[in-house]
Design an enzyme around this catalytic site. Structure first.
Site, PDB file in Angstrom:
ATOM      1  N   GLU A   1      -2.604  -4.724  -3.235  1.00  0.00           N
ATOM      2  CA  GLU A   1      -3.018  -5.695  -4.258  1.00  0.00           C
ATOM      3  C   GLU A   1      -3.009  -5.059  -5.641  1.00  0.00           C
ATOM      4  O   GLU A   1      -2.542  -5.642  -6.619  1.00  0.00           O
ATOM      5  CB  GLU A   1      -4.430  -6.222  -3.963  1.00  0.00           C
ATOM      6  CG  GLU A   1      -4.573  -6.966  -2.648  1.00  0.00           C
ATOM      7  CD  GLU A   1      -4.941  -6.053  -1.476  1.00  0.00           C
ATOM      8  OE1 GLU A   1      -4.449  -4.907  -1.416  1.00  0.00           O
ATOM      9  OE2 GLU A   1      -5.720  -6.507  -0.627  1.00  0.00           O
TER      10      GLU A   1
ATOM     11  N   CYS B   1     -10.111  -3.609  -5.008  1.00  0.00           N
ATOM     12  CA  CYS B   1      -9.088  -4.579  -5.435  1.00  0.00           C
ATOM     13  C   CYS B   1      -9.724  -5.867  -5.938  1.00  0.00           C
ATOM     14  O   CYS B   1      -9.257  -6.471  -6.909  1.00  0.00           O
ATOM     15  CB  CYS B   1      -8.125  -4.872  -4.287  1.00  0.00           C
ATOM     16  SG  CYS B   1      -7.061  -3.463  -3.909  1.00  0.00           S
TER      17      CYS B   1
ATOM     18  N   ASN C   1       0.858  -1.191   0.000  1.00  0.00           N
ATOM     19  CA  ASN C   1       0.000   0.000   0.000  1.00  0.00           C
ATOM     20  C   ASN C   1       0.892   1.238   0.000  1.00  0.00           C
ATOM     21  O   ASN C   1       1.954   1.257   0.636  1.00  0.00           O
ATOM     22  CB  ASN C   1      -0.985  -0.002   1.177  1.00  0.00           C
ATOM     23  CG  ASN C   1      -0.357  -0.219   2.531  1.00  0.00           C
ATOM     24  OD1 ASN C   1       0.695  -0.834   2.653  1.00  0.00           O
ATOM     25  ND2 ASN C   1      -0.994   0.283   3.560  1.00  0.00           N
TER      26      ASN C   1
ATOM     27  N   GLU D   1       0.452   5.287   0.626  1.00  0.00           N
ATOM     28  CA  GLU D   1      -0.485   6.324   1.080  1.00  0.00           C
ATOM     29  C   GLU D   1      -0.011   7.715   0.656  1.00  0.00           C
ATOM     30  O   GLU D   1       1.092   7.886   0.127  1.00  0.00           O
ATOM     31  CB  GLU D   1      -0.648   6.230   2.604  1.00  0.00           C
ATOM     32  CG  GLU D   1      -1.201   4.879   3.013  1.00  0.00           C
ATOM     33  CD  GLU D   1      -1.511   4.757   4.496  1.00  0.00           C
ATOM     34  OE1 GLU D   1      -1.023   5.583   5.281  1.00  0.00           O
ATOM     35  OE2 GLU D   1      -2.248   3.819   4.846  1.00  0.00           O
TER      36      GLU D   1
HETATM   37  N1  THU Z   1      -5.239  -1.488   2.164  1.00  0.00           N
HETATM   38  C1  THU Z   1      -4.618  -2.289   1.255  1.00  0.00           C
HETATM   39  O1  THU Z   1      -3.448  -2.093   0.923  1.00  0.00           O
HETATM   40  N2  THU Z   1      -5.326  -3.316   0.714  1.00  0.00           N
HETATM   41  C2  THU Z   1      -6.638  -3.561   0.975  1.00  0.00           C
HETATM   42  O2  THU Z   1      -7.236  -4.399   0.313  1.00  0.00           O
HETATM   43  C3  THU Z   1      -7.306  -2.840   2.055  1.00  0.00           C
HETATM   44  C4  THU Z   1      -6.617  -1.630   2.572  1.00  0.00           C
HETATM   45  C5  THU Z   1      -4.482  -0.371   2.749  1.00  0.00           C
HETATM   46  C6  THU Z   1      -4.953   0.992   2.321  1.00  0.00           C
HETATM   47  C7  THU Z   1      -4.466   1.859   3.455  1.00  0.00           C
HETATM   48  O3  THU Z   1      -3.137   2.237   3.197  1.00  0.00           O
HETATM   49  C8  THU Z   1      -4.470   0.940   4.657  1.00  0.00           C
HETATM   50  O4  THU Z   1      -4.590  -0.383   4.153  1.00  0.00           O
HETATM   51  C9  THU Z   1      -5.597   1.212   5.645  1.00  0.00           C
HETATM   52  O5  THU Z   1      -6.820   1.205   5.013  1.00  0.00           O
END
Ligand code: THU
Length: 144
Positions: free
Chosen positions: A62, A99, A49, A51
């Site tokens: 994903e 995703c 992820n 941000e």
């Molecule tokens: N997040 C993911 O990377 N994948 C997911 O399927 C759900 C959420 C991340 C996004 C954000 O950076 C953190 O988790 C909290 O929501």
């Protein structure tokens, strides 16, 4: 019929998701996620992820993993593994709806999805699902 993926390959995919999670850029949520996808030619692509100070610009692990593969010319993934930081009660973190939808673009609905949890004690647990378990009644490409 799709080819059976060996347990060794699935383990390597889960390992890749666990490993890449360390590179997660998540200073706002402090929730690290790592993902790995297996392309039909055996290549593995990873993502975390990422941000942003403008929170809505965050991209999940994903999608980053899939998009890395797509940018390298891949169009079909045969398995995906995702590992999140521990969630409430040592449950498994699961992919978000966006995703799951993107997975249907590049994966068969029978493709295995591995939810990988590393407990606070460091034990690894894997829950194996199929994409169709995660997204029943999906929106598919027109004509499919
Ligand atoms: N997040 C993911 O990377 N994948 C997911 O399927 C759900 C959420 C991340 C996004 C954000 O950076 C953190 O988790 C909290 O929501």
């Amino acid at each position: 019929m799709s080819k059976k993926i060996s347990d060794k390959t699935l383990r390597a995919l889960a390992d890749a998701a666990v490993e890449v999670k360390k590179n997660s850029y998540s200073p706002y949520s402090r929730f690290k996620v790592g993902a790995a996808v297996l392309a039909e030619d055996g290549q593995i692509y990873t993502g975390t992820n990422i941000e942003n100070a403008s929170y809505g610009l965050t991209v999940c692990a994903e999608r980053n993993a899939m998009f890395r593969g797509v940018c390298e010319g891949q169009r079909k993934f045969v398995a995906l593994a995702v590992c999140t930081d521990p969630v409430e009660g040592d449950a498994f973190g699961t992919p978000c709806g966006a995703c799951r939808q993107v997975m249907t673009e590049f994966m068969d609905l029978n493709a295995p999805i591995l939810l990988v949890a590393v407990t606070k004690k460091g034990t690894r647990k894997i829950c194996k699902k199929k994409l169709k378990d995660l997204i029943p009644f999906p929106f598919l490409k027109p004509g499919e």
